[in-house]
Design a protein around this motif. Structure first.
Motif, PDB file in Angstrom:
ATOM      1  N   PRO A 290       0.805  -1.212   0.000  1.00 50.81           N
ATOM      2  CA  PRO A 290       0.000   0.000   0.000  1.00 50.81           C
ATOM      3  C   PRO A 290       0.839   1.264   0.000  1.00 50.81           C
ATOM      4  N   ALA A 291       0.440   2.187  -0.893  1.00 50.02           N
ATOM      5  CA  ALA A 291       1.159   3.456  -0.970  1.00 50.02           C
ATOM      6  C   ALA A 291       0.877   4.297   0.267  1.00 50.02           C
ATOM      7  N   LYS A 292       1.828   5.058   0.677  1.00 45.46           N
ATOM      8  CA  LYS A 292       1.646   5.961   1.802  1.00 45.46           C
ATOM      9  C   LYS A 292       1.585   7.391   1.283  1.00 45.46           C
ATOM     10  N   PRO A 293       0.407   8.002   1.294  1.00 52.33           N
ATOM     11  CA  PRO A 293       0.292   9.367   0.790  1.00 52.33           C
ATOM     12  C   PRO A 293       0.895  10.367   1.767  1.00 52.33           C
ATOM     13  N   ALA A 294       2.205  10.286   1.905  1.00 52.91           N
ATOM     14  CA  ALA A 294       2.883  11.078   2.927  1.00 52.91           C
ATOM     15  C   ALA A 294       2.721  12.562   2.699  1.00 52.91           C
ATOM     16  N   THR A 295       2.602  12.991   1.433  1.00 57.60           N
ATOM     17  CA  THR A 295       2.497  14.416   1.153  1.00 57.60           C
ATOM     18  C   THR A 295       1.118  14.958   1.450  1.00 57.60           C
ATOM     19  N   ASP A 296       0.153  14.053   1.734  1.00 57.44           N
ATOM     20  CA  ASP A 296      -1.197  14.506   2.011  1.00 57.44           C
ATOM     21  C   ASP A 296      -1.266  15.253   3.337  1.00 57.44           C
ATOM     22  N   GLY A 297      -0.506  14.798   4.308  1.00 60.15           N
ATOM     23  CA  GLY A 297      -0.583  15.403   5.618  1.00 60.15           C
ATOM     24  C   GLY A 297      -1.857  14.986   6.318  1.00 60.15           C
ATOM     25  N   ALA A 298      -2.035  15.380   7.564  1.00 59.39           N
ATOM     26  CA  ALA A 298      -3.254  15.074   8.302  1.00 59.39           C
ATOM     27  C   ALA A 298      -4.308  16.113   7.943  1.00 59.39           C
ATOM     28  N   PRO A 299      -5.351  15.722   7.199  1.00 57.38           N
ATOM     29  CA  PRO A 299      -6.327  16.700   6.764  1.00 57.38           C
ATOM     30  C   PRO A 299      -7.136  17.264   7.917  1.00 57.38           C
ATOM     31  N   GLU A 300      -7.411  18.541   7.868  1.00 58.30           N
ATOM     32  CA  GLU A 300      -8.296  19.138   8.844  1.00 58.30           C
ATOM     33  C   GLU A 300      -9.708  18.632   8.580  1.00 58.30           C
ATOM     34  N   MET A 301     -10.527  18.649   9.630  1.00 54.70           N
ATOM     35  CA  MET A 301     -11.886  18.167   9.498  1.00 54.70           C
ATOM     36  C   MET A 301     -12.713  19.180   8.720  1.00 54.70           C
ATOM     37  N   GLU A 302     -12.921  18.913   7.449  1.00 54.85           N
ATOM     38  CA  GLU A 302     -13.733  19.786   6.616  1.00 54.85           C
ATOM     39  C   GLU A 302     -15.198  19.392   6.752  1.00 54.85           C
ATOM     40  N   LYS A 303     -16.072  20.352   6.611  1.00 51.92           N
ATOM     41  CA  LYS A 303     -17.497  20.097   6.646  1.00 51.92           C
ATOM     42  C   LYS A 303     -18.095  20.374   5.276  1.00 51.92           C
ATOM     43  N   ILE A 304     -19.133  19.634   4.952  1.00 49.36           N
ATOM     44  CA  ILE A 304     -19.867  19.877   3.725  1.00 49.36           C
ATOM     45  C   ILE A 304     -21.147  20.597   4.102  1.00 49.36           C
ATOM     46  N   ALA A 305     -21.334  21.787   3.582  1.00 47.43           N
ATOM     47  CA  ALA A 305     -22.551  22.545   3.850  1.00 47.43           C
ATOM     48  C   ALA A 305     -23.601  22.139   2.817  1.00 47.43           C
ATOM     49  N   TRP A 306     -24.486  21.220   3.223  1.00 44.01           N
ATOM     50  CA  TRP A 306     -25.501  20.739   2.298  1.00 44.01           C
ATOM     51  C   TRP A 306     -26.586  21.782   2.116  1.00 44.01           C
TER      52      TRP A 306
ATOM     53  N   ARG B 110     -29.896  16.883  -1.941  1.00 43.45           N
ATOM     54  CA  ARG B 110     -29.151  18.021  -1.384  1.00 43.45           C
ATOM     55  C   ARG B 110     -27.753  17.995  -1.988  1.00 43.45           C
ATOM     56  N   CYS B 111     -27.186  19.171  -2.179  1.00 41.17           N
ATOM     57  CA  CYS B 111     -25.875  19.276  -2.810  1.00 41.17           C
ATOM     58  C   CYS B 111     -24.937  20.112  -1.962  1.00 41.17           C
ATOM     59  N   GLY B 112     -23.649  19.966  -2.220  1.00 39.82           N
ATOM     60  CA  GLY B 112     -22.660  20.719  -1.474  1.00 39.82           C
ATOM     61  C   GLY B 112     -21.300  20.675  -2.138  1.00 39.82           C
ATOM     62  N   LYS B 113     -20.337  21.313  -1.502  1.00 38.38           N
ATOM     63  CA  LYS B 113     -18.974  21.352  -2.018  1.00 38.38           C
ATOM     64  C   LYS B 113     -18.004  21.046  -0.887  1.00 38.38           C
ATOM     65  N   LEU B 114     -16.879  20.473  -1.265  1.00 35.38           N
ATOM     66  CA  LEU B 114     -15.809  20.199  -0.319  1.00 35.38           C
ATOM     67  C   LEU B 114     -14.508  20.699  -0.911  1.00 35.38           C
ATOM     68  N   ALA B 115     -13.813  21.569  -0.202  1.00 36.24           N
ATOM     69  CA  ALA B 115     -12.527  22.091  -0.668  1.00 36.24           C
ATOM     70  C   ALA B 115     -11.429  21.070  -0.395  1.00 36.24           C
ATOM     71  N   VAL B 116     -10.633  20.771  -1.433  1.00 37.39           N
ATOM     72  CA  VAL B 116      -9.513  19.833  -1.313  1.00 37.39           C
ATOM     73  C   VAL B 116      -8.288  20.468  -1.967  1.00 37.39           C
ATOM     74  N   PRO B 117      -7.087  20.024  -1.616  1.00 33.55           N
ATOM     75  CA  PRO B 117      -5.890  20.580  -2.257  1.00 33.55           C
ATOM     76  C   PRO B 117      -5.856  20.265  -3.752  1.00 33.55           C
TER      77      PRO B 117
ATOM     78  N   ARG C 291     -14.904  11.007   2.789  1.00 31.73           N
ATOM     79  CA  ARG C 291     -15.256  10.111   3.897  1.00 31.73           C
ATOM     80  C   ARG C 291     -15.166  10.821   5.234  1.00 31.73           C
ATOM     81  N   THR C 292     -14.067  11.523   5.430  1.00 29.99           N
ATOM     82  CA  THR C 292     -13.869  12.245   6.681  1.00 29.99           C
ATOM     83  C   THR C 292     -14.933  13.316   6.865  1.00 29.99           C
ATOM     84  N   ALA C 293     -15.215  14.060   5.814  1.00 30.28           N
ATOM     85  CA  ALA C 293     -16.195  15.144   5.892  1.00 30.28           C
ATOM     86  C   ALA C 293     -17.601  14.621   6.163  1.00 30.28           C
ATOM     87  N   LEU C 294     -17.879  13.400   5.716  1.00 31.27           N
ATOM     88  CA  LEU C 294     -19.188  12.790   5.978  1.00 31.27           C
ATOM     89  C   LEU C 294     -19.275  12.220   7.395  1.00 31.27           C
ATOM     90  N   GLY C 295     -18.162  12.214   8.095  1.00 30.20           N
ATOM     91  CA  GLY C 295     -18.135  11.684   9.451  1.00 30.20           C
ATOM     92  C   GLY C 295     -18.129  10.169   9.507  1.00 30.20           C
TER      93      GLY C 295
END
Length: 498
Positions: free
Chosen positions: A20-36, A58-65, A202-206
């Motif tokens: 398994p690849a280790k996405p080391a450059t991803d870093g620990a993502p902050e808990m983003e929320k989706i505003a539905w 319902r629709c929403g957006k999630l900011a990612v790098p 996944r994280t943003a959905l809790g």
């Protein structure tokens, strides 16, 4: 058949499976929320919101790098749609879908497929999204609607030097327009980054685990996710799987063979139903080929447009994806030989993403953008000609040079990380492969299952691209039982044709 087979749902090539690849450059993502909110909040660049056949969506957006190598740098928004579980008391969690492509809009497709997913929706919030580089998620743009109109209309027959020069010129112009209009996002739209986006979602959905259904290219995305994040895999189903180990040449020949076999099955069914194109398979085939030659010499007028040979063949291939559309194809061909090309043009438009108002989705632009950055393959002219010659021997209609002709001109570099699949340590993954799938031939299913290390294969003996939504009650029950109850089918399970 350059564009159709290329866009059939493409796996990137691979040479080995690794840990398994280790996405080391991803870093620990902050808990983003989706505003539905209402789906009018995620309009396309032309200002149009999703069709929203289901008013409860319902629709929403999630900011990612944009670049996971610089996670604190520029961001892009991933557009999402959610259909809430109908049995809230017994809700399991969220179930994410990717319907394929690469380049299909999950926002549009989930809404359209909702009625077919009612069993799963009773227990899950159904969620889908436009992957990065697709439509509402910084969709790749390559010129104007008129440019896409011209590109999709290019003829692929007759198979001679003049046709190949026209195709090459069209590819060069198309790649140049993509580089001009989408330079910012092109290097970052590959499957590796899309899998990282999945984990952010996944994280943003809790959700502690990702429950996921991937169809066609979605099987590639799911397999890459399971390779990068095996510990985060919940219940995962991969339908119409790709083999990430095949190179473009093998992939092109295999898909050409698959489309030819399905085309022959269509002809048999058409003759059996006494369609207008022939009284036996030989005469029906001759009718189709004669029509294509006629269109190459003189396109059919359809109001203010033209049905070219290239568009007509795209329409034929589009209808081969599902046995349910074969009767419509038979009628469309019957109309075309009488001088009415509107039905074939409709089929072609459904494939290329052309809307009734003349605008296009990013279906035809996102596909090569994702495909070409998912591989370092940049074949030379000799390899392309060898591939096309072999493909044309398999099928004079559907033979092509595959995706290589465009990728060798692509204005962004490719990488090979998405080639390597190994989900060791993940929860069980259910793989469903169809014996008569034209776009993702069956032999790819056991290969992907083996590469995953954690896969269990179910075989569907029917026609068409994808089994879960094919109408097979057997497949639907097995998939639903796994996703809802966690019951994995026995190894070697087979479902008969619907």
């Amino acid at each position: 058949m350059r564009r159709v087979l290329a866009a059939a749902a493409l796996a990137v090539s691979a040479t080995a499976c690794v840990s398994p690849a280790k996405p080391a450059t991803d870093g620990a993502p902050e808990m983003e929320k989706i505003a539905w909110g209402p789906c009018t909040d995620i309009t396309r660049p032309d200002g149009e919101p999703p069709a929203q056949q289901d008013a409860t969506a319902r629709c929403g957006k999630l900011a990612v790098p944009l670049d996971y190598g610089a996670p604190d740098g520029a961001k892009i928004d991933i557009a999402l749609i959610k259909l809430a579980a109908t049995d809230r008391r017994n809700r399991i969690g969220s179930l994410l879908f990717n319907f394929g492509g690469p380049g299909a809009s999950g926002v549009d497709t989930l809404d359209q497929a909702a009625k077919s997913l009612s069993t799963l929706r009773s227990r899950y919030d159904l969620v889908s999204f436009d992957p990065r580089g697709v439509d509402r998620s910084s969709g790749v743009r390559c010129g104007s609607a008129a440019d896409l109109e011209a590109y999709t209309a290019v003829d692929t027959l007759p198979d001679n030097a003049a046709t190949r020069r026209k195709i090459d010129a069209a590819n060069r112009r198309f790649a140049s327009l993509c580089g001009r209009d989408s330079a910012k996002v092109l290097p970052y739209v590959g499957t590796i980054n899309a899998a990282r986006d999945l984990d952010r979602i996944r994280t943003a959905l809790g959700e502690e685990k990702l429950n996921f259904v991937g169809m066609s290219y979605g099987t590639q995305l799911g397999a890459v996710y399971a390779t990068q994040f095996p510990g985060n895999v919940g219940r995962m189903v991969l339908d119409a799987p790709l083999d990430p180990t095949v190179d473009f040449e093998e992939r092109t020949l295999t898909q050409t063979r698959g489309f030819q076999q399905t085309y022959e099955s269509f002809l048999k069914a058409c003759v059996r139903e006494q369609c207008e194109i022939g009284t036996d398979v030989g005469s029906a085939d001759a009718t189709v080929k004669r029509l294509m030659n006629q269109l190459a010499a003189k396109p059919l007028k359809v109001k203010n447009r033209e049905l070219t040979q290239g568009l007509a063949l795209t329409g034929v291939a589009a209808a081969l994806y599902s046995e349910l559309t074969w009767p419509f194809l038979g009628n469309a061909l019957g109309q075309a030989i009488k001088g009415n090309g509107s039905a074939l043009l409709y089929l072609a438009d459904s494939y290329t993403g052309r809307r009734p108002d003349g605008t296009y989705s990013t279906q035809m632009t996102s596909f090569p953008a994702i495909t070409c950055v998912d591989t370092t393959e940049r074949p030379d002219t000799a390899t392309l000609r060898r591939t096309q010659t072999a493909a044309m021997k398999i099928s004079p209609l559907f033979g092509s040079e595959g995706s290589g002709g465009l990728c060798r001109l692509w204005p962004a570099k490719g990488g090979d990380e998405a080639m390597r699949v190994n989900a060791t340590g993940s929860a069980p993954i259910l793989v469903v492969g169809g014996k008569n799938d034209p776009a993702t031939p069956y032999q790819w299913a056991p290969k992907l299952t083996s590469q995953l290390r954690t896969g269990t294969l179910v075989t569907y003996e029917g026609e068409g691209h994808g089994a879960y939504l094919s109408g097979s009650k057997c497949v639907a029950q097995l998939v639903d039982d796994y996703l809802i109850n966690g019951k994995l089918p026995k190894k070697g399970t087979t479902c008969r044709a619907a």
